[in-house]
Motif scaffolding. Structure first.
Motif, PDB file in Angstrom:
ATOM      1  N   PRO A   1       0.870  -1.095   0.128  1.00  0.00           N
ATOM      2  CA  PRO A   1       0.015  -0.075   0.152  1.00  0.00           C
ATOM      3  C   PRO A   1       0.890   1.199   0.133  1.00  0.00           C
ATOM      4  O   PRO A   1       0.243   2.420  -0.309  1.00  0.00           O
ATOM      5  CB  PRO A   1      -0.956  -0.026   1.275  1.00  0.00           C
ATOM      6  N   ALA A   2       2.181   1.153   0.242  1.00  0.00           N
ATOM      7  CA  ALA A   2       2.961   2.379   0.327  1.00  0.00           C
ATOM      8  C   ALA A   2       3.549   2.382  -0.923  1.00  0.00           C
ATOM      9  O   ALA A   2       4.143   3.485  -1.073  1.00  0.00           O
ATOM     10  CB  ALA A   2       4.073   2.123   1.460  1.00  0.00           C
TER      11      ALA A   2
ATOM     12  N   ASN B   1      -5.650  -3.726  -2.097  1.00  0.00           N
ATOM     13  CA  ASN B   1      -5.273  -4.248  -0.845  1.00  0.00           C
ATOM     14  C   ASN B   1      -6.008  -5.477  -0.560  1.00  0.00           C
ATOM     15  O   ASN B   1      -6.899  -5.398  -0.067  1.00  0.00           O
ATOM     16  CB  ASN B   1      -5.060  -3.156   0.203  1.00  0.00           C
ATOM     17  N   GLU B   2      -5.379  -6.514  -0.439  1.00  0.00           N
ATOM     18  CA  GLU B   2      -6.080  -7.829   0.003  1.00  0.00           C
ATOM     19  C   GLU B   2      -5.768  -8.120   1.509  1.00  0.00           C
ATOM     20  O   GLU B   2      -6.203  -9.165   1.945  1.00  0.00           O
ATOM     21  CB  GLU B   2      -5.416  -9.003  -0.797  1.00  0.00           C
TER      22      GLU B   2
ATOM     23  N   GLN C   1     -10.641  -7.078  16.085  1.00  0.00           N
ATOM     24  CA  GLN C   1     -11.348  -6.037  16.946  1.00  0.00           C
ATOM     25  C   GLN C   1     -10.851  -5.894  18.556  1.00  0.00           C
ATOM     26  O   GLN C   1     -10.519  -4.572  18.925  1.00  0.00           O
ATOM     27  CB  GLN C   1     -12.960  -6.439  17.262  1.00  0.00           C
ATOM     28  N   ASP C   2     -10.146  -6.667  19.105  1.00  0.00           N
ATOM     29  CA  ASP C   2      -9.525  -6.587  20.427  1.00  0.00           C
ATOM     30  C   ASP C   2      -8.008  -6.187  20.073  1.00  0.00           C
ATOM     31  O   ASP C   2      -7.239  -5.939  21.005  1.00  0.00           O
ATOM     32  CB  ASP C   2      -9.671  -7.820  21.235  1.00  0.00           C
ATOM     33  N   CYS C   3      -7.404  -6.031  18.742  1.00  0.00           N
ATOM     34  CA  CYS C   3      -5.908  -5.980  18.799  1.00  0.00           C
ATOM     35  C   CYS C   3      -5.622  -4.397  18.890  1.00  0.00           C
ATOM     36  O   CYS C   3      -6.181  -3.818  18.155  1.00  0.00           O
ATOM     37  CB  CYS C   3      -5.829  -6.529  17.210  1.00  0.00           C
ATOM     38  N   GLU C   4      -4.553  -4.453  19.688  1.00  0.00           N
ATOM     39  CA  GLU C   4      -4.193  -3.218  20.402  1.00  0.00           C
ATOM     40  C   GLU C   4      -3.204  -2.461  19.264  1.00  0.00           C
ATOM     41  O   GLU C   4      -3.130  -1.349  19.192  1.00  0.00           O
ATOM     42  CB  GLU C   4      -3.491  -3.107  21.642  1.00  0.00           C
ATOM     43  N   ASP C   5      -2.355  -3.280  18.528  1.00  0.00           N
ATOM     44  CA  ASP C   5      -1.173  -2.691  17.778  1.00  0.00           C
ATOM     45  C   ASP C   5      -1.422  -3.512  16.356  1.00  0.00           C
ATOM     46  O   ASP C   5      -0.372  -4.034  15.962  1.00  0.00           O
ATOM     47  CB  ASP C   5       0.002  -3.202  18.554  1.00  0.00           C
ATOM     48  N   LEU C   6      -2.350  -3.207  15.718  1.00  0.00           N
ATOM     49  CA  LEU C   6      -2.459  -3.826  14.529  1.00  0.00           C
ATOM     50  C   LEU C   6      -1.287  -3.246  13.320  1.00  0.00           C
ATOM     51  O   LEU C   6      -1.691  -2.172  13.276  1.00  0.00           O
ATOM     52  CB  LEU C   6      -3.959  -3.760  13.889  1.00  0.00           C
ATOM     53  N   GLU C   7      -0.494  -4.081  12.803  1.00  0.00           N
ATOM     54  CA  GLU C   7       0.407  -3.784  12.237  1.00  0.00           C
ATOM     55  C   GLU C   7       0.271  -3.516  10.659  1.00  0.00           C
ATOM     56  O   GLU C   7       1.281  -4.036  10.085  1.00  0.00           O
ATOM     57  CB  GLU C   7       1.782  -4.245  12.363  1.00  0.00           C
ATOM     58  N   ILE C   8      -0.843  -3.514  10.201  1.00  0.00           N
ATOM     59  CA  ILE C   8      -1.145  -3.549   8.550  1.00  0.00           C
ATOM     60  C   ILE C   8      -1.818  -2.294   8.449  1.00  0.00           C
ATOM     61  O   ILE C   8      -2.450  -1.647   9.080  1.00  0.00           O
ATOM     62  CB  ILE C   8      -1.779  -4.708   8.191  1.00  0.00           C
ATOM     63  N   ILE C   9      -1.849  -2.006   7.111  1.00  0.00           N
ATOM     64  CA  ILE C   9      -2.530  -0.974   6.566  1.00  0.00           C
ATOM     65  C   ILE C   9      -3.745  -1.819   5.817  1.00  0.00           C
ATOM     66  O   ILE C   9      -3.785  -2.408   5.242  1.00  0.00           O
ATOM     67  CB  ILE C   9      -1.688  -0.208   5.467  1.00  0.00           C
ATOM     68  N   ARG C  10      -5.028  -1.272   6.335  1.00  0.00           N
ATOM     69  CA  ARG C  10      -6.372  -1.868   6.238  1.00  0.00           C
ATOM     70  C   ARG C  10      -6.785  -1.561   4.667  1.00  0.00           C
ATOM     71  O   ARG C  10      -6.313  -0.187   4.451  1.00  0.00           O
ATOM     72  CB  ARG C  10      -7.276  -1.767   7.283  1.00  0.00           C
TER      73      ARG C  10
END
Length: 164
Positions: A12-13, A33-34, A151-160
């Motif tokens: 995505p970048a 973006n898949e 939903q409960d993930c605090e540090d989601l390391e992806i670009i949605r």
């Protein structure tokens, strides 16, 4: 040798200029973006996913969640064993359940680190999923195929998707 047209890429970048250069080299850029949810569709596939977020690996595993499909995958990326060591088991199982479930079915070999880049490429491994090991996992492992939501993930390391 893999022809460039059989190499599918997405980040995505990617800037417009980078995308144009990759297309000029004959590479295939995925149109959207898949979020890592790319299927192998029966063909042996190498995924180069160095320094990706855990959710991307988890999504890739989910999308290919069968012994037949996973046995066609090779991933060069962050060490699954390292992920297991650094995360509390309850977080790993809640947020990244597909990584947690496949740990006993994966073979992993760490790539040697470069002394100049110890802080950058220090956790890269090659992962593959031997069919025999996958078939040894309990049948219940394969029954749960719910799409990960985080939903409960605090540090989601992806670009949605839609956040690019």
């Amino acid at each position: 040798q893999v022809p460039p047209a059989r190499c599918a890429l997405f980040d995505p970048a990617f800037s417009a200029r980078e995308a144009a250069a990759l297309r000029a080299l004959g590479m295939c850029l995925l149109p959207e973006n898949e979020e890592g949810k790319h299927g192998v569709e029966g063909a042996a596939t190498l995924f180069y996913m160095v320094h990706c977020g855990k959710a991307l690996y988890n999504n890739l595993l989910w999308r290919n969640w069968s012994p037949a499909a996973l046995s066609k995958l090779v991933i060069i990326g962050n060490s699954f064993r390292g992920i297991e060591e650094r995360l509390l088991s309850r977080i790993l199982e809640r947020d990244y359940s597909y990584i947690a479930k496949v740990l006993k079915g994966v073979e992993e070999v760490a790539l040697p680190s470069h002394p100049r880049y110890l802080d950058t490429f220090n956790d890269t491994s090659v992962h593959w999923f031997p069919l025999e090991k996958l078939q040894e996992l309990s049948p219940e492992v394969w029954d749960f195929v719910e799409e990960p939501m985080y939903q409960d993930c605090e540090d989601l390391e992806i670009i949605r998707k839609g956040e690019e």
